[in-house]
Design a protein around this motif. Structure first.
Motif, PDB file in Angstrom:
ATOM      1  N   ASN A  39     -36.693  38.257   8.246  1.00 20.92           N
ATOM      2  CA  ASN A  39     -35.486  37.894   8.988  1.00 20.92           C
ATOM      3  C   ASN A  39     -34.485  37.104   8.154  1.00 20.92           C
ATOM      4  OD1 ASN A  39     -36.401  39.022  11.329  1.00 20.92           O
ATOM      5  ND2 ASN A  39     -37.411  37.153  12.034  1.00 20.92           N
ATOM      6  N   ASN A  41     -31.367  35.701   6.184  1.00 17.64           N
ATOM      7  CA  ASN A  41     -29.938  35.828   6.456  1.00 17.64           C
ATOM      8  C   ASN A  41     -29.107  36.029   5.202  1.00 17.64           C
ATOM      9  OD1 ASN A  41     -30.151  35.453   9.211  1.00 17.64           O
ATOM     10  ND2 ASN A  41     -30.169  33.229   9.029  1.00 17.64           N
ATOM     11  N   VAL A  65     -24.280  34.335  -3.201  1.00 20.83           N
ATOM     12  CA  VAL A  65     -24.757  33.020  -2.757  1.00 20.83           C
ATOM     13  C   VAL A  65     -25.447  32.288  -3.909  1.00 20.83           C
ATOM     14  CG1 VAL A  65     -26.447  31.903  -1.242  1.00 20.83           C
ATOM     15  CG2 VAL A  65     -24.978  33.717  -0.337  1.00 20.83           C
ATOM     16  N   ASP A 222     -35.234  24.881   2.610  1.00 27.10           N
ATOM     17  CA  ASP A 222     -34.983  25.935   3.612  1.00 27.10           C
ATOM     18  C   ASP A 222     -36.250  26.078   4.455  1.00 27.10           C
ATOM     19  OD1 ASP A 222     -33.968  28.017   5.057  1.00 27.10           O
ATOM     20  OD2 ASP A 222     -33.993  29.472   3.411  1.00 27.10           O
ATOM     21  N   ASN A 227     -40.590  30.226   7.368  1.00 26.54           N
ATOM     22  CA  ASN A 227     -40.812  30.212   5.924  1.00 26.54           C
ATOM     23  C   ASN A 227     -42.155  29.616   5.529  1.00 26.54           C
ATOM     24  OD1 ASN A 227     -38.664  31.631   4.955  1.00 26.54           O
ATOM     25  ND2 ASN A 227     -37.303  29.858   4.841  1.00 26.54           N
ATOM     26  N   ASP A 242     -40.212  31.937   0.569  1.00 22.04           N
ATOM     27  CA  ASP A 242     -38.765  31.778   0.390  1.00 22.04           C
ATOM     28  C   ASP A 242     -38.444  30.591  -0.515  1.00 22.04           C
ATOM     29  OD1 ASP A 242     -36.085  31.897   0.460  1.00 22.04           O
ATOM     30  OD2 ASP A 242     -35.860  31.683   2.623  1.00 22.04           O
ATOM     31  N   THR A 245     -34.442  28.220  -2.826  1.00 23.56           N
ATOM     32  CA  THR A 245     -33.664  26.973  -2.830  1.00 23.56           C
ATOM     33  C   THR A 245     -34.517  25.772  -3.238  1.00 23.56           C
ATOM     34  OG1 THR A 245     -34.050  26.930  -0.448  1.00 23.56           O
ATOM     35  CG2 THR A 245     -31.866  27.635  -1.164  1.00 23.56           C
ATOM     36  N   GLU A 268     -32.974  30.363  16.723  1.00 22.97           N
ATOM     37  CA  GLU A 268     -31.723  29.691  16.357  1.00 22.97           C
ATOM     38  C   GLU A 268     -30.469  30.462  16.769  1.00 22.97           C
ATOM     39  OE1 GLU A 268     -31.419  28.980  12.080  1.00 22.97           O
ATOM     40  OE2 GLU A 268     -30.976  31.081  11.715  1.00 22.97           O
ATOM     41  N   LEU A 317     -26.043  22.842  10.160  1.00 25.53           N
ATOM     42  CA  LEU A 317     -26.148  24.292  10.429  1.00 25.53           C
ATOM     43  C   LEU A 317     -25.110  24.728  11.461  1.00 25.53           C
ATOM     44  CD1 LEU A 317     -28.050  26.476   9.198  1.00 25.53           C
ATOM     45  CD2 LEU A 317     -28.648  24.159   8.622  1.00 25.53           C
ATOM     46  N   PHE A 321     -22.520  27.729  10.561  1.00 27.41           N
ATOM     47  CA  PHE A 321     -22.392  28.952  11.365  1.00 27.41           C
ATOM     48  C   PHE A 321     -20.975  29.083  11.937  1.00 27.41           C
ATOM     49  CE2 PHE A 321     -27.220  28.578  12.247  1.00 27.41           C
ATOM     50  CZ  PHE A 321     -27.528  29.496  11.257  1.00 27.41           C
ATOM     51  N   TYR A 331     -20.776  34.960   4.943  1.00 32.90           N
ATOM     52  CA  TYR A 331     -21.950  34.368   4.270  1.00 32.90           C
ATOM     53  C   TYR A 331     -23.264  34.849   4.888  1.00 32.90           C
ATOM     54  CZ  TYR A 331     -24.861  30.782   2.033  1.00 32.90           C
ATOM     55  OH  TYR A 331     -25.824  30.147   1.303  1.00 32.90           O
ATOM     56  N   PHE A 332     -23.473  34.523   6.153  1.00 24.51           N
ATOM     57  CA  PHE A 332     -24.729  34.905   6.818  1.00 24.51           C
ATOM     58  C   PHE A 332     -24.632  36.353   7.300  1.00 24.51           C
ATOM     59  CE2 PHE A 332     -24.386  30.280   7.621  1.00 24.51           C
ATOM     60  CZ  PHE A 332     -25.575  29.866   7.043  1.00 24.51           C
TER      61      PHE A 332
HETATM   62  C1  GN1 Z   1     -30.292  31.113   5.265  1.00 25.75           C
HETATM   63  O1  GN1 Z   1     -31.682  33.635   4.331  1.00 25.75           O
HETATM   64  P1  GN1 Z   1     -32.478  32.606   5.025  1.00 25.75           P
HETATM   65  O2  GN1 Z   1     -32.647  32.945   6.462  1.00 25.75           O
HETATM   66  O3  GN1 Z   1     -33.761  32.305   4.308  1.00 25.75           O
HETATM   67  C2  GN1 Z   1     -29.719  29.916   4.522  1.00 25.75           C
HETATM   68  C3  GN1 Z   1     -30.328  28.629   5.044  1.00 25.75           C
HETATM   69  C4  GN1 Z   1     -30.114  28.514   6.544  1.00 25.75           C
HETATM   70  C5  GN1 Z   1     -30.668  29.757   7.224  1.00 25.75           C
HETATM   71  C6  GN1 Z   1     -30.363  29.735   8.698  1.00 25.75           C
HETATM   72  C7  GN1 Z   1     -29.364  30.079   0.777  1.00 25.75           C
HETATM   73  O4  GN1 Z   1     -31.649  31.223   4.956  1.00 25.75           O
HETATM   74  O5  GN1 Z   1     -29.724  27.508   4.413  1.00 25.75           O
HETATM   75  O6  GN1 Z   1     -30.734  27.364   7.051  1.00 25.75           O
HETATM   76  O7  GN1 Z   1     -30.114  30.961   6.660  1.00 25.75           O
HETATM   77  N1  GN1 Z   1     -29.985  30.048   3.104  1.00 25.75           N
HETATM   78  C8  GN1 Z   1     -28.999  29.879   2.196  1.00 25.75           C
HETATM   79  O8  GN1 Z   1     -31.083  30.719   9.336  1.00 25.75           O
HETATM   80  O9  GN1 Z   1     -27.867  29.558   2.507  1.00 25.75           O
END
Ligand code: GN1
Ligand code: MG
Length: 374
Positions: A39, A41, A65, A222, A227, A242, A245, A268, A317, A321, A331-332
């Motif tokens: 899942n 983002n 990113v 993250d 995760n 993951d 980061t 979320e 967050l 968003f 971005y997302f």
């Molecule tokens: C992104 O791609 P994902 O779901 O692992 C984001 C996080 C946010 C998250 C919100 C590099 O993470 O910082 O908390 O979405 N990753 C980046 O779902 O910006």
């Protein structure tokens, strides 16, 4: 190799192209299927199966990113090597991701269009949850993320490279949000006036967890509940995933982001905000588990901010968003129109619920400390 980006849900890479990419890595067997997985983002992840029954994850690193994928992969290799050693030495029960080298021995491959690809072994037997099903799940997830930080506290060599500067700098996220409101490029501010007002009322939160005020540690950054893989049968923390980061940062951001996702009644992006509540009992379990995982590593200031930090990260967050909604979902990844707006509304609603429970949260942290969870 001809390969094309996937942009916000538009699949433009064929299965045969994915299989061809996968075959450039040292897999056991010949890749025969590839499907979208997880899942995330930001990055694109695929589950690849080979004719010998092995499974792998193939990932495209989103270089819009992660602007320095080479340093990212360097961090990744250092972290996984260190954690694998700790596991072998019996210092942790946590397993770690295992990189599969490319045919030429490198840890990633570069394709056309500036793409970076890597493969890791699939971790079987793990449960990745969006919402914890029990107190034990919350406890084990937090203990795993705490242990992850603890095990990385003696990572040898230079600090990891900061692959996304200011990643959890909430003040700069607030500035980006304000800029998006001022520019209002898509004329979307009118329909989110209530959220903009709420964000501004809560501006003070942006300055409450600043890196410079806390010890710099190697952290995950993250720590969404999904995760960490929990063992399907025992429910114990099995593997933190993951790792893109993982870099120098503040321990509290990891604790806080887990609270955001694991002490909440809903996912979320829940669009019915009446369903969204902060869950104090799950919060207690997270505090207990996290303190057990980090042993006695935290200082008094970090412990003192365990109550406010989930509010800060939930606020952060919400801003991210909402900003992405205002600038046009750049971005997302989004799966439907208004997806980022749903996410922002859900996070603001969760923040409000946390604020209503603040004194309960204080009591729960005190109770955990008194019972000697750390
Ligand atoms: C992104 O791609 P994902 O779901 O692992 C984001 C996080 C946010 C998250 C919100 C590099 O993470 O910082 O908390 O979405 N990753 C980046 O779902 O910006
Ligand atoms: Mg991530």
């Amino acid at each position: 190799m001809a390969e094309i980006l996937r942009i916000n849900g538009l699949k433009v890479l064929s299965t045969s192209e994915l299989l061809q990419l996968a075959s450039l890595f040292q897999l056991d067997g010949t890749p025969e299927s590839a499907e979208t997985f997880g899942n995330g983002n930001v990055n694109d992840t695929f589950l690849v199966r080979t004719d010998s029954g092995n499974r792998y994850t193939l990932q495209r690193i989103n270089h819009d990113v992660f602007k320095d994928p080479v340093s990212l992969m360097d961090n990744f290799a250092r972290v996984t090597t260190h954690l694998a050693q700790k596991h072998m030495d019996g210092q942790t029960t946590l397993r770690t991701l295992v990189l599969v080298p490319a045919q030429d021995g490198s840890s990633y491959l570069t394709g056309e269009h500036g793409n970076y690809w890597r493969v890791t072994e699939y971790v079987p037997g793990g449960l990745s949850l969006e919402v914890p099903e029990s107190r034990e799940h919350a406890y084990e997830a937090a203990r795993a993320f705490g242990d992850f930080q603890y095990q990385l506290s003696d990572l040898p060599g230079d600090p990891l490279i900061e692959t996304i500067p200011d990643f959890h700098n909430t003040e700069s996220r607030y500035q980006a949000f304000n800029k998006a409101v001022e520019q209002d490029v898509l004329g979307r501010t009118e329909e989110v006036k209530d959220l903009i007002a709420f964000a501004r009322e809560n501006e003070l939160l942006a300055g409450m967890i600043r890196y410079a005020d806390f010890p710099t540690r190697t952290v995950h950054n993250d720590t969404k509940l999904n995760n960490v893989l929990l063992h399907k049968e025992t429910g114990k923390g099995m593997c933190v995933v993951d790792l893109d980061t993982v870099m120098p940062g503040c321990a509290l951001h990891d604790f806080a982001d887990l609270v955001r996702t694991a002490a909440c009644s809903s996912e979320e992006d829940e669009s019915d905000i009446s369903k969204i509540h902060f869950l104090p009992d799950r919060f207690s379990a997270l505090v207990d588990g996290y303190l057990a995982g980090v042993h006695d590593m935290l200082d008094s200031k970090e412990i003192e901010r365990m109550v406010i930090s989930p509010q800060v990260i939930t606020y952060e967050l919400s801003l991210r968003f909402l900003t992405d909604f205002l600038v046009g979902d750049t971005y997302f990844k989004v799966k439907r129109p208004g997806h980022n707006l749903d996410r922002a509304r859900a996070q603001f609603r969760l923040l409000r619920s946390m604020q209503e429970h603040e004194s309960t949260m204080e009591d729960r942290v005190s109770a955990s400390l008194a019972s000697g969870a750390c």
